[in-house]
Design a protein around this motif. Structure first.
Motif, PDB file in Angstrom:
ATOM      1  N   ILE A   1       0.825  -1.205   0.000  1.00  0.00           N
ATOM      2  CA  ILE A   1       0.000   0.000   0.000  1.00  0.00           C
ATOM      3  C   ILE A   1       0.870   1.270   0.000  1.00  0.00           C
ATOM      4  O   ILE A   1       0.576   2.229  -0.728  1.00  0.00           O
ATOM      5  CB  ILE A   1      -1.014  -0.040   1.167  1.00  0.00           C
ATOM      6  N   ASP A   2       1.975   1.248   0.759  1.00  0.00           N
ATOM      7  CA  ASP A   2       2.878   2.410   0.767  1.00  0.00           C
ATOM      8  C   ASP A   2       3.559   2.570  -0.593  1.00  0.00           C
ATOM      9  O   ASP A   2       3.807   3.679  -1.050  1.00  0.00           O
ATOM     10  CB  ASP A   2       3.954   2.256   1.846  1.00  0.00           C
ATOM     11  N   ASN A   3       3.889   1.446  -1.216  1.00  0.00           N
ATOM     12  CA  ASN A   3       4.560   1.485  -2.525  1.00  0.00           C
ATOM     13  C   ASN A   3       3.620   2.046  -3.595  1.00  0.00           C
ATOM     14  O   ASN A   3       4.031   2.872  -4.415  1.00  0.00           O
ATOM     15  CB  ASN A   3       5.017   0.073  -2.918  1.00  0.00           C
ATOM     16  N   ILE A   4       2.381   1.574  -3.584  1.00  0.00           N
ATOM     17  CA  ILE A   4       1.398   2.069  -4.561  1.00  0.00           C
ATOM     18  C   ILE A   4       1.176   3.564  -4.348  1.00  0.00           C
ATOM     19  O   ILE A   4       1.119   4.338  -5.306  1.00  0.00           O
ATOM     20  CB  ILE A   4       0.066   1.276  -4.438  1.00  0.00           C
ATOM     21  N   TYR A   5       1.111   3.960  -3.080  1.00  0.00           N
ATOM     22  CA  TYR A   5       0.929   5.386  -2.792  1.00  0.00           C
ATOM     23  C   TYR A   5       2.132   6.181  -3.320  1.00  0.00           C
ATOM     24  O   TYR A   5       1.961   7.246  -3.928  1.00  0.00           O
ATOM     25  CB  TYR A   5       0.746   5.631  -1.290  1.00  0.00           C
ATOM     26  N   ALA A   6       3.342   5.665  -3.091  1.00  0.00           N
ATOM     27  CA  ALA A   6       4.548   6.375  -3.536  1.00  0.00           C
ATOM     28  C   ALA A   6       4.520   6.568  -5.053  1.00  0.00           C
ATOM     29  O   ALA A   6       4.788   7.673  -5.557  1.00  0.00           O
ATOM     30  CB  ALA A   6       5.793   5.590  -3.126  1.00  0.00           C
ATOM     31  N   TYR A   7       4.166   5.507  -5.778  1.00  0.00           N
ATOM     32  CA  TYR A   7       4.099   5.605  -7.248  1.00  0.00           C
ATOM     33  C   TYR A   7       3.064   6.643  -7.687  1.00  0.00           C
ATOM     34  O   TYR A   7       3.356   7.524  -8.507  1.00  0.00           O
ATOM     35  CB  TYR A   7       3.771   4.230  -7.845  1.00  0.00           C
ATOM     36  N   LEU A   8       1.863   6.544  -7.117  1.00  0.00           N
ATOM     37  CA  LEU A   8       0.798   7.466  -7.531  1.00  0.00           C
ATOM     38  C   LEU A   8       1.120   8.906  -7.146  1.00  0.00           C
ATOM     39  O   LEU A   8       0.780   9.840  -7.873  1.00  0.00           O
ATOM     40  CB  LEU A   8      -0.535   7.030  -6.912  1.00  0.00           C
ATOM     41  N   LYS A   9       1.788   9.087  -6.010  1.00  0.00           N
ATOM     42  CA  LYS A   9       2.142  10.436  -5.566  1.00  0.00           C
ATOM     43  C   LYS A   9       3.199  11.031  -6.526  1.00  0.00           C
ATOM     44  O   LYS A   9       3.121  12.213  -6.889  1.00  0.00           O
ATOM     45  CB  LYS A   9       2.665  10.386  -4.135  1.00  0.00           C
ATOM     46  N   ALA A  10       4.145  10.199  -6.935  1.00  0.00           N
ATOM     47  CA  ALA A  10       5.166  10.675  -7.878  1.00  0.00           C
ATOM     48  C   ALA A  10       4.513  11.080  -9.202  1.00  0.00           C
ATOM     49  O   ALA A  10       4.871  12.098  -9.803  1.00  0.00           O
ATOM     50  CB  ALA A  10       6.212   9.584  -8.118  1.00  0.00           C
ATOM     51  N   ARG A  11       3.526  10.312  -9.638  1.00  0.00           N
ATOM     52  CA  ARG A  11       2.793  10.645 -10.861  1.00  0.00           C
ATOM     53  C   ARG A  11       1.985  11.936 -10.654  1.00  0.00           C
ATOM     54  O   ARG A  11       1.980  12.819 -11.505  1.00  0.00           O
ATOM     55  CB  ARG A  11       1.848   9.491 -11.231  1.00  0.00           C
ATOM     56  N   SER A  12       1.324  12.014  -9.515  1.00  0.00           N
ATOM     57  CA  SER A  12       0.452  13.157  -9.229  1.00  0.00           C
ATOM     58  C   SER A  12       1.249  14.455  -9.113  1.00  0.00           C
ATOM     59  O   SER A  12       0.805  15.512  -9.566  1.00  0.00           O
ATOM     60  CB  SER A  12      -0.314  12.888  -7.931  1.00  0.00           C
ATOM     61  N   ASP A  13       2.433  14.379  -8.517  1.00  0.00           N
ATOM     62  CA  ASP A  13       3.277  15.571  -8.352  1.00  0.00           C
ATOM     63  C   ASP A  13       3.953  15.970  -9.664  1.00  0.00           C
ATOM     64  O   ASP A  13       4.625  17.000  -9.721  1.00  0.00           O
ATOM     65  CB  ASP A  13       4.370  15.309  -7.301  1.00  0.00           C
ATOM     66  N   GLY A  14       3.840  15.124 -10.678  1.00  0.00           N
ATOM     67  CA  GLY A  14       4.511  15.425 -11.940  1.00  0.00           C
ATOM     68  C   GLY A  14       6.001  15.097 -11.904  1.00  0.00           C
ATOM     69  O   GLY A  14       6.748  15.441 -12.822  1.00  0.00           O
TER      70      GLY A  14
END
Ligand code: HEC
Length: 146
Positions: free
Chosen positions: A121-134
């Protein structure tokens, strides 16, 4: 010197403490959380973000689309993560969600019993956050240590 009643002095201290507490604990906002990912050269990522990319593809992409960009069925998560806190995102993953007010039957399934999802769950969040932040572009990222 004018003697100040003891109770007044104590009151003053309490007010200062409450003031300091409010200052130390601002309301939780997505923008104030530390970055959970490392991205270099636009597409080289740390272990957590890399695993997050793989598990996103495994568990989430069929509804939320490639690169987290959404589909006709499920929302664009690169937008969602601009305003949702990590806790809100993780609660949605664990518990799922059904938009009861809408006319459609779209459902975000609960992943609380999916061991891959819980473990990553932390890994998925990290990936999506990196995408979201551009910070991370579209497509397959590279692993930083390879
Ligand atoms: C079966 C399709 C499906 C799958 C698989 C799925 N989702 Fe969803 N997800 C949805 C739908 C539909 C919604 C919108 C639900 C609503 O409006 O109440 C949603 C909502 C969300 C939201 C809230 C977005 C917002 O803006 O409020 C997050 C975060 C989310 N999903 C993350 C994930 C993650 C991470 C995964 C993979 C572990 C995943 N989802 C897998 C269908 C899916």
């Amino acid at each position: 010197m004018i003697a100040m009643p003891r109770s007044l002095i104590l009151l003053g201290c309490a007010a200062t403490l409450i003031g300091a507490g409010a200052w130390l604990a601002p309301p939780s906002r997505a923008a104030e959380e530390p970055k959970p990912y490392t991205v270099k050269d636009g597409n080289k990522v740390d272990e957590a973000t890399y695993k997050g990319y793989l598990y996103y593809g495994d568990l989430c992409m069929r509804c939320h689309g490639p690169d987290g960009l959404g589909s006709s069925y499920a929302p664009n998560l690169t937008d969602s993560l601009k305003t949702m806190t990590k806790q809100q995102v993780e609660e949605t993953i664990i518990n799922g969600r059904k938009n009861v007010n809408s006319a459609n039957d779209k459902v975000m399934p609960a992943f609380g019993f999916n061991q891959d999802a819980v473990d990553n769950i932390d890994n998925i969040y990290a990936y999506l956050k990196a995408r979201s932040d551009g910070a991370l572009g579209r497509g397959h990222p590279e692993h930083l240590n390879q």
